[in-house]
Design a protein around this motif. Structure first.
Motif, PDB file in Angstrom:
ATOM      1  N   THR A 148       0.721  -1.438   0.227  1.00 33.97           N
ATOM      2  CA  THR A 148      -0.137   0.313   0.762  1.00 33.97           C
ATOM      3  C   THR A 148       0.569   0.900  -0.266  1.00 33.97           C
ATOM      4  O   THR A 148       0.731   2.706  -0.858  1.00 33.97           O
ATOM      5  CB  THR A 148      -1.320   0.203   0.912  1.00 33.97           C
ATOM      6  OG1 THR A 148      -1.659  -1.226   1.567  1.00 33.97           O
ATOM      7  CG2 THR A 148      -1.820   0.899   1.067  1.00 33.97           C
ATOM      8  N   MET A 149       1.418   0.926   1.408  1.00 40.58           N
ATOM      9  CA  MET A 149       2.598   2.650   0.883  1.00 40.58           C
ATOM     10  C   MET A 149       3.069   3.207  -0.555  1.00 40.58           C
ATOM     11  O   MET A 149       3.597   3.823  -0.919  1.00 40.58           O
ATOM     12  CB  MET A 149       4.322   2.069   1.684  1.00 40.58           C
ATOM     13  CG  MET A 149       3.278   2.826   3.707  1.00 40.58           C
ATOM     14  SD  MET A 149       1.885   3.641   3.677  1.00 40.58           S
ATOM     15  CE  MET A 149       2.798   5.139   3.177  1.00 40.58           C
ATOM     16  N   ARG A 150       4.298   2.028  -0.336  1.00 38.38           N
ATOM     17  CA  ARG A 150       4.648   1.852  -2.432  1.00 38.38           C
ATOM     18  C   ARG A 150       3.708   2.376  -3.561  1.00 38.38           C
ATOM     19  O   ARG A 150       3.784   3.282  -3.969  1.00 38.38           O
ATOM     20  CB  ARG A 150       5.355   0.608  -3.483  1.00 38.38           C
ATOM     21  CG  ARG A 150       6.245  -0.103  -1.613  1.00 38.38           C
ATOM     22  CD  ARG A 150       6.622  -1.521  -2.631  1.00 38.38           C
ATOM     23  NE  ARG A 150       8.086  -1.838  -1.391  1.00 38.38           N
ATOM     24  CZ  ARG A 150       7.739  -2.803  -1.212  1.00 38.38           C
ATOM     25  NH1 ARG A 150       7.347  -4.266  -2.296  1.00 38.38           N
ATOM     26  NH2 ARG A 150       8.710  -3.636  -1.004  1.00 38.38           N
ATOM     27  N   GLY A 200       1.561   6.147  -1.374  1.00 44.58           N
ATOM     28  CA  GLY A 200       2.540   6.998  -1.000  1.00 44.58           C
ATOM     29  C   GLY A 200       2.409   8.054  -0.296  1.00 44.58           C
ATOM     30  O   GLY A 200       2.501   9.018   0.387  1.00 44.58           O
ATOM     31  N   ARG A 201       1.207   9.224  -1.579  1.00 44.68           N
ATOM     32  CA  ARG A 201       1.202  10.357  -1.949  1.00 44.68           C
ATOM     33  C   ARG A 201       0.083  10.865  -0.871  1.00 44.68           C
ATOM     34  O   ARG A 201      -0.615  12.149  -0.699  1.00 44.68           O
ATOM     35  CB  ARG A 201       0.401  10.359  -3.710  1.00 44.68           C
ATOM     36  CG  ARG A 201       0.024   9.660  -3.694  1.00 44.68           C
ATOM     37  CD  ARG A 201      -0.606   9.917  -5.147  1.00 44.68           C
ATOM     38  NE  ARG A 201      -1.487   9.095  -5.885  1.00 44.68           N
ATOM     39  CZ  ARG A 201      -1.111   8.310  -6.653  1.00 44.68           C
ATOM     40  NH1 ARG A 201       0.069   7.800  -6.394  1.00 44.68           N
ATOM     41  NH2 ARG A 201      -2.585   7.271  -6.735  1.00 44.68           N
ATOM     42  N   PHE A 224      -0.430   9.888   2.202  1.00 44.12           N
ATOM     43  CA  PHE A 224      -1.028   9.649   3.400  1.00 44.12           C
ATOM     44  C   PHE A 224       0.256  10.651   3.199  1.00 44.12           C
ATOM     45  O   PHE A 224       1.685  10.645   3.243  1.00 44.12           O
ATOM     46  CB  PHE A 224       0.207   8.347   3.948  1.00 44.12           C
ATOM     47  CG  PHE A 224      -0.523   7.257   3.780  1.00 44.12           C
ATOM     48  CD1 PHE A 224      -1.896   6.917   4.195  1.00 44.12           C
ATOM     49  CD2 PHE A 224      -0.620   6.661   2.498  1.00 44.12           C
ATOM     50  CE1 PHE A 224      -2.793   6.371   4.212  1.00 44.12           C
ATOM     51  CE2 PHE A 224      -1.650   5.506   2.324  1.00 44.12           C
ATOM     52  CZ  PHE A 224      -2.868   4.955   3.101  1.00 44.12           C
ATOM     53  N   ARG A 242       3.609  12.036   5.282  1.00 37.66           N
ATOM     54  CA  ARG A 242       4.962  11.453   6.029  1.00 37.66           C
ATOM     55  C   ARG A 242       5.552  11.995   7.102  1.00 37.66           C
ATOM     56  O   ARG A 242       5.243  13.235   7.335  1.00 37.66           O
ATOM     57  CB  ARG A 242       6.707  12.445   5.083  1.00 37.66           C
ATOM     58  CG  ARG A 242       6.401  11.786   3.968  1.00 37.66           C
ATOM     59  CD  ARG A 242       6.685  10.804   3.009  1.00 37.66           C
ATOM     60  NE  ARG A 242       6.448   9.968   1.134  1.00 37.66           N
ATOM     61  CZ  ARG A 242       5.851   9.582   1.423  1.00 37.66           C
ATOM     62  NH1 ARG A 242       5.477   7.863   2.230  1.00 37.66           N
ATOM     63  NH2 ARG A 242       5.427   8.983   0.287  1.00 37.66           N
TER      64      ARG A 242
END
Length: 135
Positions: A124-126, A129-130, A132, A134
């Motif tokens: 999911t993060m890959r 990522g945009r 969520f 940082r």
């Protein structure tokens, strides 16, 4: 869709409508009409066409998130696949932002259930990522 047990309520209507539209009498009528060489548009075909348009309009669609709104992430892992859906509450309606599914291969199939869920988060993060912050 069958792998996302945690979100069936959200996507169940989509799956149900797609399945029903595939099996509907109108759908079969249109397929039969299209197979014939002497095709003629009839009232029956028009009725089937209008019903299919209505079903397509009712299907959930993906939408862009609103900056600052809270997003909900549903994860699921089955024996052979991982899936997630990113959702936002807009009013009293849950709208779909993004959907990802991945078929597990090779050694991924041997991961314990908890590791599959962690793998789903990594995947999911890959991919998302945009969406969520940082930290």
């Amino acid at each position: 869709m069958q792998f996302l047990g945690g979100r069936r309520k959200v996507h169940g209507s989509y799956h149900h409508k797609v399945q029903n539209s595939r099996k509907s009498k109108e759908d079969r009528d249109i397929k039969e009409l299209l197979k014939k060489a002497d095709f003629k548009w009839t009232e029956e075909a028009e009725s089937a066409f209008q019903e299919m348009k209505k079903l397509l309009k009712e299907l959930p669609t993906m939408t862009a998130p609103i900056v600052g709104e809270t997003l909900i992430l549903y994860l699921t892992a089955s024996k052979e696949a991982i899936s997630l859906v990113l959702i936002a509450n807009q009013g009293h309606v849950q709208v779909h932002i993004y959907f990802v599914s991945k078929t597990l291969i090779g050694t991924e199939l041997n991961y314990p259930a908890i590791e599959k869920l962690v793998y789903t988060l990594v995947h999911t993060m890959r991919r998302l990522g945009r969406y969520f912050q940082r930290i």
